[in-house]
Design a protein around this motif. Structure first.
Motif, mmCIF file in Angstrom:
data_model
loop_
_atom_site.group_PDB
_atom_site.id
_atom_site.type_symbol
_atom_site.label_atom_id
_atom_site.label_comp_id
_atom_site.label_asym_id
_atom_site.label_seq_id
_atom_site.Cartn_x
_atom_site.Cartn_y
_atom_site.Cartn_z
ATOM 1 N N GLY A 6 -0.074 13.555 2.118
ATOM 2 C CA GLY A 6 -0.106 13.576 0.570
ATOM 3 C C GLY A 6 1.292 13.514 0.246
ATOM 4 N N SER A 7 1.748 13.688 -1.129
ATOM 5 C CA SER A 7 3.173 13.416 -1.683
ATOM 6 C C SER A 7 4.201 14.072 -0.873
ATOM 7 N N ALA A 8 3.976 15.236 -0.170
ATOM 8 C CA ALA A 8 5.032 15.492 0.506
ATOM 9 C C ALA A 8 5.691 14.947 1.682
ATOM 10 N N TYR A 9 4.706 13.946 1.958
ATOM 11 C CA TYR A 9 5.380 12.930 2.941
ATOM 12 C C TYR A 9 5.804 11.302 2.292
ATOM 13 N N ASP A 10 5.849 11.445 1.168
ATOM 14 C CA ASP A 10 6.217 10.020 0.555
ATOM 15 C C ASP A 10 7.487 9.652 0.719
ATOM 16 N N ASP A 39 0.452 19.742 10.775
ATOM 17 C CA ASP A 39 -0.042 19.708 9.343
ATOM 18 C C ASP A 39 -1.326 18.900 9.239
ATOM 19 N N ILE A 40 -1.501 17.892 10.104
ATOM 20 C CA ILE A 40 -2.728 17.181 10.035
ATOM 21 C C ILE A 40 -3.845 17.943 10.572
ATOM 22 N N ALA A 41 -3.572 18.805 11.669
ATOM 23 C CA ALA A 41 -4.562 19.928 12.333
ATOM 24 C C ALA A 41 -4.838 20.777 11.179
ATOM 25 N N ALA A 42 -3.955 21.229 10.237
ATOM 26 C CA ALA A 42 -4.388 22.292 9.457
ATOM 27 C C ALA A 42 -5.351 21.757 8.192
ATOM 28 N N SER A 99 -6.497 14.393 -3.214
ATOM 29 C CA SER A 99 -6.304 14.863 -2.058
ATOM 30 C C SER A 99 -7.665 14.304 -1.199
ATOM 31 N N PHE A 100 -7.501 13.412 -0.389
ATOM 32 C CA PHE A 100 -8.686 12.620 0.177
ATOM 33 C C PHE A 100 -9.523 13.347 1.143
ATOM 34 N N LYS A 101 -10.783 13.372 0.911
ATOM 35 C CA LYS A 101 -11.521 13.905 2.070
ATOM 36 C C LYS A 101 -11.479 12.972 3.366
ATOM 37 N N LEU A 102 -11.547 12.061 3.179
ATOM 38 C CA LEU A 102 -11.171 11.058 4.506
ATOM 39 C C LEU A 102 -10.511 9.980 4.123
ATOM 40 N N VAL A 103 -9.378 9.499 4.876
ATOM 41 C CA VAL A 103 -8.633 8.457 5.094
ATOM 42 C C VAL A 103 -8.733 7.487 6.332
ATOM 43 N N GLY A 157 0.874 -1.257 0.057
ATOM 44 C CA GLY A 157 0.111 -0.082 0.039
ATOM 45 C C GLY A 157 0.813 1.340 0.122
ATOM 46 N N ALA A 158 1.978 1.253 0.732
ATOM 47 C CA ALA A 158 2.791 2.363 0.702
ATOM 48 C C ALA A 158 3.544 2.757 -0.613
ATOM 49 N N GLY A 159 3.691 1.685 -1.395
ATOM 50 C CA GLY A 159 4.196 1.766 -2.617
ATOM 51 C C GLY A 159 3.106 2.211 -3.808
ATOM 52 N N MET A 160 2.058 1.825 -3.643
ATOM 53 C CA MET A 160 0.864 2.371 -4.375
ATOM 54 C C MET A 160 0.796 3.690 -4.100
ATOM 55 N N LEU A 161 0.822 4.194 -2.787
ATOM 56 C CA LEU A 161 0.714 5.760 -2.626
ATOM 57 C C LEU A 161 1.683 6.617 -3.264
ATOM 58 N N CYS A 162 3.150 5.976 -3.246
ATOM 59 C CA CYS A 162 3.989 6.804 -3.628
ATOM 60 C C CYS A 162 4.050 6.634 -5.460
ATOM 61 N N GLY A 163 3.711 5.478 -5.897
ATOM 62 C CA GLY A 163 3.636 5.565 -7.275
ATOM 63 C C GLY A 163 2.309 6.367 -7.843
ATOM 64 N N TRP A 164 1.345 6.407 -7.226
ATOM 65 C CA TRP A 164 0.169 7.281 -7.455
ATOM 66 C C TRP A 164 0.730 8.771 -7.430
#
Length: 404
Positions: free
Chosen positions: A130-134, A185-188, A110-114, A95-102
């Motif tokens: 998001g991708s800033a944390y990939d 960042d999550i709070a924002a 940018s997901f409304k809910l995770v 799943g981590a790889g999928m997110l980075c490949g995405w």
């Protein structure tokens, strides 16, 4: 992470047999009659039971839609997307790889809910931001090994406490990556109307608990970071393998000591189930501006088809194989549950899982080389346009199904 870590089963058997001589940790769980009143002292409204409707989370849903309107989070006609990440232990590297490949493909939403459970709970904050944390997400799932996750106790230590290993390494790993900046960042993002949910299991109550992690991050609660980390670790605390996480709660003016273990005990993956009434929430606000059908993406960190294995006729082989089979079946059931909710609420259902032909068997759950293969597999599938499954395994609706 409820996918059993490869630990010696005979230690479990010995411990179970001899546990009568062990010293027990003091434990005072909330009694059943006050379950409806259980709250976090100092930061109410951040948790709810995941198996029933929650007026508190429903109210927060409406507030999230108001925040969304004020922040301009989604433009007219845009998709609104939800991501649900499952458990799976070291298979979470997929799943981590999928997110980075995405991200590399350039079309990651940018997901409304995770939502996240178990290893998915460790992934979910990175996915939410998001991708800033990939880069950090990739590092977590391609450089760690078992020694960064757990440490086996001595036999005497196993007999004296509630697990056969220490989760100190996992706690340190979480502390290293989940810091004040991540919390801010999550709070924002929470204040813009986005939501991050993580699931644990309250073992005494035998019920799922869902935590509004963005609300914790944005609460201003002095111990918010500690609670945030504690929930993540609890969600991945495989019973017996890892010690439970004890969280202080209150109900009816009294304090209690709630025991939390791996969220995968009650759900392998979850959306929002009975907690929320999405159509009713939108109706309250007259929230009917033109918008494409909302999409839900489910990442199941495992292979879905049964895998044949010559099981030796001894307990140490039968026990883990039985539990693994139970978890596989439970995970498929959870996917069907999400599919039914998606159909009811008008969501476009999308499912990804580890390719059934990929051999992920290993004696060490966190074998670094296998995790790199899993990460690369997920990355390449997403990077070059993954064909998401439109229905659960074995279910073929009349129109538009993948008949694979």
């Amino acid at each position: 992470m409820i996918k059993l870590i490869a630990l010696p089963v005979y230690w479990v058997l010995i411990m179970t047999t001899l546990s009568g001589c062990a010293a027990l940790r003091p434990h005072s769980p909330p009694p059943q009659q006050v379950e409806a009143l259980v709250q976090m002292p100092g930061v109410p409204g951040v948790r709810t039971w995941g198996d029933e409707f929650s007026p508190v989370f429903q109210k927060d849903l409406i507030e999230s839609l108001r925040q969304e309107q004020r922040s301009g989070l989604f433009r007219e006609g845009e998709y609104v997307d939800i991501l649900a990440i499952s458990g799976g232990g070291g298979d979470g590297a997929f799943g981590a790889g999928m997110l980075c490949g995405w991200s590399a493909a350039g079309n990651r939403p940018s997901f409304k809910l995770v939502t996240g459970i178990s290893t998915g709970a460790l992934t979910a904050p990175f996915a939410f931001l998001g991708s800033a944390y990939d880069d950090k997400l990739k590092k977590v799932y391609t450089t760690i090994s078992s020694k960064e996750i757990f440490k086996l106790k001595s036999l005497f230590g196993m007999l004296q406490t509630d697990a056969i290993s220490l989760n100190d390494p996992l706690a340190k790993l979480t502390t290293d990556y989940v810091d004040e900046k991540m919390l801010k960042d999550i709070a924002a993002e929470h204040l813009k109307g986005r939501r991050l949910y993580i699931g644990t299991t309250a073992l005494d109550a035998q019920r799922p608990v869902i935590w509004n992690m963005g609300a914790i991050a944005a609460s201003g609660y002095p111990d918010a970071l500690d609670l945030f980390r504690k929930v993540m670790i609890a969600s991945a605390a495989v019973p017996v393998a890892f010690p439970p996480i004890y969280i202080s709660v209150e109900a009816g003016g009294d304090r209690y000591d709630e025991m939390h273990v791996d969220g995968g005990v009650t759900n392998q993956v979850f959306l929002y189930g009975p907690m929320l009434n999405l159509p009713a929430g939108r109706k309250v606000l007259g929230f009917d501006r033109p918008r494409r059908i909302p999409r839900v993406f489910v990442i199941r960190n495992t292979r879905l088809k049964p895998t044949w294995l010559d099981v030796k006729p001894v307990m140490r082989s039968i026990a883990p194989r039985s539990v693994a089979s139970l978890i596989k079946a439970q995970g498929v059931g959870d996917i069907y549950r999400i599919y039914v909710v998606a159909q009811r609420d008008g969501l476009d259902f999308n499912l990804a899982h580890i390719p059934d032909e990929l051999d992920t068997n290993r004696s060490d759950e966190f074998n670094n080389q296998v995790m790199k293969v899993l990460f690369d597999t997920g990355y390449n599938l997403a990077r070059y346009g993954y064909r998401w499954k439109k229905s659960p395994p074995g279910f073929f609706p009349e129109h538009g199904a993948d008949h694979e």
